[in-house]
Scaffold this motif. Structure first.
Motif, mmCIF file in Angstrom:
data_model
loop_
_atom_site.group_PDB
_atom_site.id
_atom_site.type_symbol
_atom_site.label_atom_id
_atom_site.label_comp_id
_atom_site.label_asym_id
_atom_site.label_seq_id
_atom_site.Cartn_x
_atom_site.Cartn_y
_atom_site.Cartn_z
ATOM 1 N N LEU A 1 22.167 8.746 -11.013
ATOM 2 C CA LEU A 1 22.499 8.113 -9.744
ATOM 3 C C LEU A 1 21.352 7.264 -9.210
ATOM 4 N N ASN A 2 20.123 7.615 -9.545
ATOM 5 C CA ASN A 2 18.975 6.869 -9.034
ATOM 6 C C ASN A 2 18.810 5.506 -9.692
ATOM 7 N N SER A 3 19.568 5.244 -10.746
ATOM 8 C CA SER A 3 19.602 3.902 -11.321
ATOM 9 C C SER A 3 21.031 3.385 -11.420
ATOM 10 N N SER A 4 21.969 4.109 -10.782
ATOM 11 C CA SER A 4 23.390 3.716 -10.761
ATOM 12 C C SER A 4 23.926 3.481 -12.167
ATOM 13 N N ARG A 5 23.528 4.373 -13.085
ATOM 14 C CA ARG A 5 23.959 4.245 -14.475
ATOM 15 C C ARG A 5 24.860 5.415 -14.853
ATOM 16 N N TRP B 1 17.458 -0.544 -0.914
ATOM 17 C CA TRP B 1 17.212 0.899 -0.983
ATOM 18 C C TRP B 1 15.743 1.186 -1.287
ATOM 19 N N ASP B 2 15.177 0.434 -2.209
ATOM 20 C CA ASP B 2 13.775 0.656 -2.571
ATOM 21 C C ASP B 2 12.841 0.401 -1.392
ATOM 22 N N ARG B 3 13.214 -0.506 -0.495
ATOM 23 C CA ARG B 3 12.356 -0.814 0.650
ATOM 24 C C ARG B 3 12.362 0.290 1.701
ATOM 25 N N LEU B 4 13.439 1.064 1.760
ATOM 26 C CA LEU B 4 13.538 2.045 2.848
ATOM 27 C C LEU B 4 13.464 3.503 2.415
ATOM 28 N N LYS B 5 13.693 3.806 1.135
ATOM 29 C CA LYS B 5 13.891 5.193 0.718
ATOM 30 C C LYS B 5 12.701 6.101 0.982
ATOM 31 N N ASP B 6 11.495 5.570 0.924
ATOM 32 C CA ASP B 6 10.317 6.418 1.132
ATOM 33 C C ASP B 6 9.885 6.474 2.600
ATOM 34 N N GLU C 1 25.956 0.140 -13.587
ATOM 35 C CA GLU C 1 25.975 0.074 -15.051
ATOM 36 C C GLU C 1 26.932 1.160 -15.529
ATOM 37 N N LEU C 2 28.099 0.751 -16.056
ATOM 38 C CA LEU C 2 29.103 1.702 -16.524
ATOM 39 C C LEU C 2 29.305 1.535 -18.024
ATOM 40 N N PHE C 3 28.825 2.493 -18.776
ATOM 41 C CA PHE C 3 28.993 2.499 -20.238
ATOM 42 C C PHE C 3 28.528 1.171 -20.846
ATOM 43 N N GLY C 4 27.435 0.646 -20.323
ATOM 44 C CA GLY C 4 26.887 -0.606 -20.834
ATOM 45 C C GLY C 4 27.453 -1.859 -20.193
ATOM 46 N N VAL C 5 28.489 -1.724 -19.371
ATOM 47 C CA VAL C 5 29.022 -2.872 -18.633
ATOM 48 C C VAL C 5 28.203 -3.030 -17.352
ATOM 49 N N GLY D 1 30.284 1.744 -1.781
ATOM 50 C CA GLY D 1 29.612 3.040 -1.793
ATOM 51 C C GLY D 1 28.338 3.070 -2.595
ATOM 52 N N TYR D 2 27.765 1.900 -2.907
ATOM 53 C CA TYR D 2 26.546 1.892 -3.713
ATOM 54 C C TYR D 2 25.470 2.779 -3.106
ATOM 55 N N HIS D 3 25.186 2.582 -1.813
ATOM 56 C CA HIS D 3 24.124 3.375 -1.197
ATOM 57 C C HIS D 3 24.522 4.846 -1.054
ATOM 58 N N CYS D 4 25.818 5.117 -0.951
ATOM 59 C CA CYS D 4 26.264 6.521 -0.904
ATOM 60 C C CYS D 4 25.814 7.261 -2.158
ATOM 61 N N TRP D 5 25.956 6.616 -3.308
ATOM 62 C CA TRP D 5 25.537 7.257 -4.560
ATOM 63 C C TRP D 5 24.022 7.398 -4.616
ATOM 64 N N ARG D 6 23.298 6.419 -4.076
ATOM 65 C CA ARG D 6 21.835 6.546 -4.046
ATOM 66 C C ARG D 6 21.417 7.689 -3.109
ATOM 67 N N MET D 7 22.135 7.857 -2.015
ATOM 68 C CA MET D 7 21.858 8.967 -1.096
ATOM 69 C C MET D 7 22.101 10.307 -1.783
ATOM 70 N N ARG D 8 23.179 10.395 -2.525
ATOM 71 C CA ARG D 8 23.461 11.619 -3.276
ATOM 72 C C ARG D 8 22.389 11.849 -4.341
#
Length: 323
Positions: A60-64, A111-116, A95-99, A134-141
């Motif tokens: 989830l931290n790389s959305s892969r 996300w990288d600017r605020l997460k820390d 990134e879904l199965f290489g797509v 929901g991109y950020h939702c997955w990063r939050m999870r």
């Protein structure tokens, strides 16, 4: 195909959210009403066309999700075609199965600017308002949140969420088809509430800030990202007509003004954590979002200005705590 049962079961186990969980089936039905949203059947067809695949791994931290090696060339072609049936993809990338879904926004940069700089999300119940797909939702999870509730009134983005959920299968994350006005009043249930890219779309920014405050438990944290202008206390841009070709932009404050708004709305210790000039590398047209984007919204002779002559988009993120 668009099944919330596992999520609603989980939500109903939270004492502060159980009453809302009982109301949600009707709200979800209204938000996904095909008579109101004529494109929904087409989007559902794209969702149904997604192949059944099992990922070898999820990050989830790389959305892969999965790898190219998990699927055949035919499955990859089928997957890509179905996902493109849900165009335009605004927030990502994924990134879904290489797509590689190369979305309009590099939401990972935000996300990288605020997460820390925010309170750690480990074990927290989180609300993400205007969350898109929901991109950020997955990063939050991925950052350890126990439960993530995203809300967005756009059915396409909800369908995109379900395309991802098909392979992620995580009942602790959901995107619900509604806006903040559909939340129960004074819910006061969330540990962290995110409002990113929403405030300037609201006709009454103070009503929005008060609604955000009422989603949070006492001491819970607001993460607010919005357009801002350079200037001092009391300075606010109210565009005459469109701003960066957007017709629904009402108030763009200076950071000093926004800090004072947060205090007036009752938030404690509002503090600026980052300011960023939006670049055409962060927001742009792609194969997955083929409409106009930021480069078409700026003055071609002076990219420091919008096409209307206002200062080009600059965004700031604040955090503050509920009283």
């Amino acid at each position: 195909m668009m099944d919330y049962h596992a999520f609603l079961s989980r939500l109903s186990q939270n004492p502060k959210l159980a009453e809302w969980a009982a109301l949600l089936p009707e709200q979800i039905s209204n938000g996904l009403n095909e008579s109101r949203y004529g494109d929904l059947p087409r989007w559902k067809e794209a969702l149904a066309a997604l192949p059944s695949l099992t990922p070898s791994g999820i990050c989830l931290n790389s959305s892969r999700v999965g790898t190219t090696g998990d699927i055949s060339d035919l499955q990859r072609s089928t997957l890509e075609q179905a996902l493109k049936g849900l165009h335009p993809w605004r927030k990502g990338p994924f990134e879904l199965f290489g797509v590689h879904i190369d979305t309009e926004w590099r939401s990972d940069w935000k996300w990288d600017r605020l997460k820390d700089a925010i309170a750690p999300l480990t074990g927290r119940t989180v609300l993400d308002i205007g969350c898109g797909s929901g991109y950020h939702c997955w990063r939050m999870r991925g950052a350890g949140a126990e439960l993530v509730v995203g809300i967005d009134p756009t059915p396409l983005f909800v369908t995109q969420y379900f395309a991802l959920q098909k392979y992620l299968s995580d009942p602790a994350v959901a995107v619900l088809p509604m806006g903040i006005e559909h939340l129960p009043a004074k819910l006061q249930a969330f540990d962290t509430t995110f409002s990113m890219g929403i405030l300037y779309h609201r006709r009454s920014p103070f009503d929005h800030l008060l609604a955000l405050r009422d989603t949070l438990r006492s001491g819970g944290q607001l993460v607010l990202e919005t357009l801002i202008i350079d200037g001092g206390l009391g300075e606010v841009l109210v565009p005459d007509g469109r701003y960066s070709k957007m017709g629904n932009v009402w108030f763009i404050p200076s950071t000093a003004s926004l800090a004072s708004w947060l205090k007036k709305a009752g938030f404690k210790n509002p503090r600026l954590i980052e300011v960023n000039q939006t670049s055409i590398k962060e927001q742009r047209s792609t194969e997955w979002m083929q409409f106009h984007s930021l480069s078409e919204f700026l003055d071609p002779k002076d990219p420091s200005k919008t096409i209307e002559g206002y200062p080009a988009p600059k965004r700031a993120t604040f955090v503050a705590e509920a009283p």
